[in-house]
Design an enzyme around this catalytic site. Structure first.
Site, short mmCIF file in Angstrom:
data_model
loop_
_atom_site.label_atom_id
_atom_site.label_comp_id
_atom_site.label_asym_id
_atom_site.label_seq_id
_atom_site.Cartn_x
_atom_site.Cartn_y
_atom_site.Cartn_z
N GLU B 76 0.81 -1.22 0.00
CA GLU B 76 0.00 0.00 0.00
C GLU B 76 0.85 1.27 0.00
OE1 GLU B 76 -0.83 -2.71 1.65
OE2 GLU B 76 -2.82 -3.15 0.86
N HIS B 145 -11.94 -5.63 8.26
CA HIS B 145 -12.56 -5.43 6.95
C HIS B 145 -13.92 -4.75 7.09
CE1 HIS B 145 -9.55 -8.43 5.88
NE2 HIS B 145 -9.80 -8.27 4.59
#
Lengths: 341, 340
Positions: B76, B145
């Site tokens: 990322e 999540h």
């Protein structure tokens, strides 16, 4: 990629990095260029400590005194369209890339005429018009950004090479690993320059890594790597030339580890209690300006020419500082400008 | 900074076309449009290229646009950082962070780098990146999540943020974000990817950022909401209408720029304010809306209310998660207390 791993020992000299040896004119020019950085840094230190630290230059300032050979050797190999990214110890890189000393001192002093109008400060000089795309006070952050600059070049037809400079400690940041891997995976034209001055801020690098020869990491990513005498501008130039050539010809990134030392603290005001006995004396022997001066003298270059490299640089920086400090301060009415487009 | 070029001539009207699309398909259509119209765009992220995205949102784009659409390592910081670097060079990178939760791995590149570049360079080196991500709870998703992180991004000056709920807004958000000269975070919603097809007008001109929608007029209470949970707020308003309570539902598509004028105008009419978001309440952006209404000095007939998830981690079991997240019944109950 074998054969590019030239240097292996700390302090290897120009010969080990490709037999680089520039002519006298070039070497005098290097001496002058290094003196410009040294004089700028000395001036900045003077301004930072003036008035008990409450003068024109305040805040955190990180000097690169002793590390001048890296920027001088490397920047001469970059084209105007190439992109250079540095860290907060980046004054030397900015100057070597062509950012005017006056606008840098003005920036440090919070002047409107500063390279970033007082918004960037010591740690964030940014001058895209000079191919200098920013220092960064987050160590390691510049590596992925340089990857992106190289990536964009793949699509915009510029043939741009991106160079990013970090310290030894920064190579231990996650972002650095990600950037090295992505650049290698995509064979991007990036030159990763690590200035190994042994100190990760106040802590020796060899206590923080299992393998103190940082250049060896390159092989793990699948890229070329080399340890270079970072106190010799000619050695740096030769290594950077090879890396830039590799980048331009589509052979991907290179990791260069420049062995150098800083003769000053991590920041101005650092008491440097961590230094080891005799370390600084040795470092002063090996530092690039003294070393090149000695070498030129030994070759019979007139003392006046060697001296001239220093005096011209110092005079230039004095003039720059005078002009910078004569400029008006940044206008507080603009302090909210430029947050958004 | 480099001018954005497009394949359209200046002033040339874009070709309008209406198609029935799901939310994710609308994003896909918008991405196809900007890739075609704006040569500087690059589209990349984890599994974005050949696989077409874990939710299929970028499906077919690599086939259509070739190397400008590509996959990255699971990195990322490298994705966001390289986007910053590419944008500094004049590219318009559109990167995907697969789950908003994963942006935390690389927040430096958003907060310290992308949001900072324009300001500290006095406009000389802006980083107009577009970050697409998605968040929200879906059945069976775990704590890493399921988070709603908009307040975290919104605290950072320099970042724009949009949370489209409808397919049309999802399409329009992408187009506007690419044409914006600021770094823009688009927070999509996973459950919405799997919703029904709706009419989406493609090809309209890029809308200026900051729009909101008055989804339902009402005189008794203003409900300000954004993201998927706005659907629950609307359902609550419908259920209250049967009992004579008229809730006005204002959907903020963009949270930065924020259409505060619309909020103030509505609250001035209804004199009651409830903010509904899926994020947990403490430090949530709902508090900011309430504070701004208070600062505006609008006299209220009831204390303002923040409705969100309680300050807990989001559990994996659907039955547990459902018990924590705002739903139509719970929202309706709070609203009717306010107007009693």
């Amino acid at each position: 990629m074998d054969g590019t791993h030239a240097g292996t020992d700390a302090g290897t000299h120009a010969e080990a990095s490709g037999g680089a040896r520039d002519g006298t004119g070039r070497r005098l020019a290097d001496l002058h260029a290094m003196w410009r950085i040294r004089a700028l840094e000395e001036k900045i230190r003077e301004l930072r400590v003036a008035d008990g630290g409450n003068g024109d230059v305040v805040g955190s300032v990180h000097l690169c005194i002793g590390q001048e050979a890296g920027p001088v050797g490397a920047c001469s190999e970059l084209e105007p369209g190439d992109a250079l990214f540095a860290t907060y110890r980046g004054h030397g890189w900015a100057l070597a890339r062509g950012v005017p000393a006056e606008s840098m001192i003005a920036e440090l002093a919070g002047r409107e005429s500063g390279v970033n109008g007082g918004r960037g400060g010591s740690a964030y000089f940014t001058a895209p018009e000079h191919g200098f795309h920013g220092e960064n006070s987050i160590v390691g952050a510049g590596l992925p950004i340089a990857v992106g600059a190289a990536l964009a070049g793949r699509f915009d037809g510029s043939g741009r090479v991106a160079m990013t400079v970090c310290g030894d400690g920064a190579l231990n940041q996650g972002a650095s690993h990600e950037a090295l891997n992505m650049a290698a995976a995509f064979r991007l034209p990036v030159v990763f320059v690590c200035e190994n001055n042994y100190w990760s801020e106040l802590t020796p690098i060899d206590e923080m890594v299992g393998e103190p020869e940082l250049w060896r990491r390159a092989a793990g990513y699948g890229m070329a790597g080399e340890r270079v005498d970072g106190n010799d501008p000619a050695a740096v130039r030769a290594a950077v030339r090879a890396a830039v050539q590799r980048a331009r010809s589509g052979e991907g990134p290179t990791l260069l580890e420049l062995m150098t030392q800083r003769l000053v603290g991590h920041y101005i005001g650092d008491v440097e209690q961590y230094r080891r006995p005799g370390e600084l004396d040795r470092a002063r022997e090996e530092e690039p300006i003294a070393r090149l001066g000695r070498s030129l003298a030994a070759e019979g270059v007139p003392a006046a020419d060697i001296e001239d490299a220093r005096t011209r640089a110092q005079a230039e920086i004095e003039r720059a500082a005078e002009a910078a400090l004569a400029a008006p301060p940044a206008d507080p009415r603009t302090a909210k400008d430029h947050v958004y487009a | 900074m480099p001018e954005l070029t497009t394949t359209r001539e200046a002033g040339e009207a874009p070709v309008a076309e209406t198609r029935r699309l799901k939310y994710g398909e609308a994003v896909n259509a918008a991405l196809a449009r900007v890739l075609a119209e704006v040569p500087q765009t690059l589209l990349y992220g984890e599994d974005v290229g050949k696989p077409g995205g874990v939710f299929g949102v970028t499906r077919g784009l690599r086939r259509k646009f070739g190397d400008r659409v590509f996959d990255t390592p699971i990195s990322e910081a490298a994705i966001l950082g390289s986007a910053v670097g590419a944008a500094l060079m004049g590219a318009r990178p559109i990167v995907e962070i697969m789950w908003a939760d994963f942006s935390l791995v690389a927040l430096d590149q958003l907060v310290n780098q992308a949001a900072n570049a324009r300001y500290v360079s006095r406009g000389a080196a802006p980083a107009p990146i577009v970050v697409r991500t998605q968040q929200g709870n879906a059945p069976g998703a775990c704590a890493q999540h399921s988070q709603s992180l908009e307040a975290l991004f919104l605290h950072v000056p320099g970042l724009r943020l949009v949370m489209p709920r409808t397919a049309q807004d999802a399409h329009d958000a992408v187009v506007s974000a690419v044409h914006a000269d600021d770094p823009v975070v688009i927070v999509e919603n996973r459950t919405l990817y799997f919703g029904d097809k709706t009419e989406v007008e493609l090809g309209g001109a890029a809308r200026p950022m900051g729009w909101s929608h008055l989804r339902r007029p009402g005189r008794d209470v203003t409900v300000v909401s954004w993201g998927a949970v706005t659907g629950q707020a609307l359902a609550a308003a419908e259920s209250l209408a049967a009992g004579g309570v008229e809730a006005e539902v204002l959907e903020l598509t963009w949270l930065n720029p924020l259409d505060m004028d619309a909020v103030l105008a509505s609250v001035a009419r209804t004199r009651r304010l409830a903010v509904v978001h899926e994020a947990n309440v403490t430090g949530g952006f709902g508090g900011e809306i309430v504070a701004r209404v208070a600062e505006a000095g609008i006299a209220l007939d009831a204390a303002p209310v923040r409705i969100g998830a309680p300050d807990v981690r989001i559990p994996a079991a659907p039955v547990l998660a459902r018990s924590l997240l705002p739903d139509a019944g719970g929202i309706a109950a709070r609203l009717s207390e306010m107007v009693r």
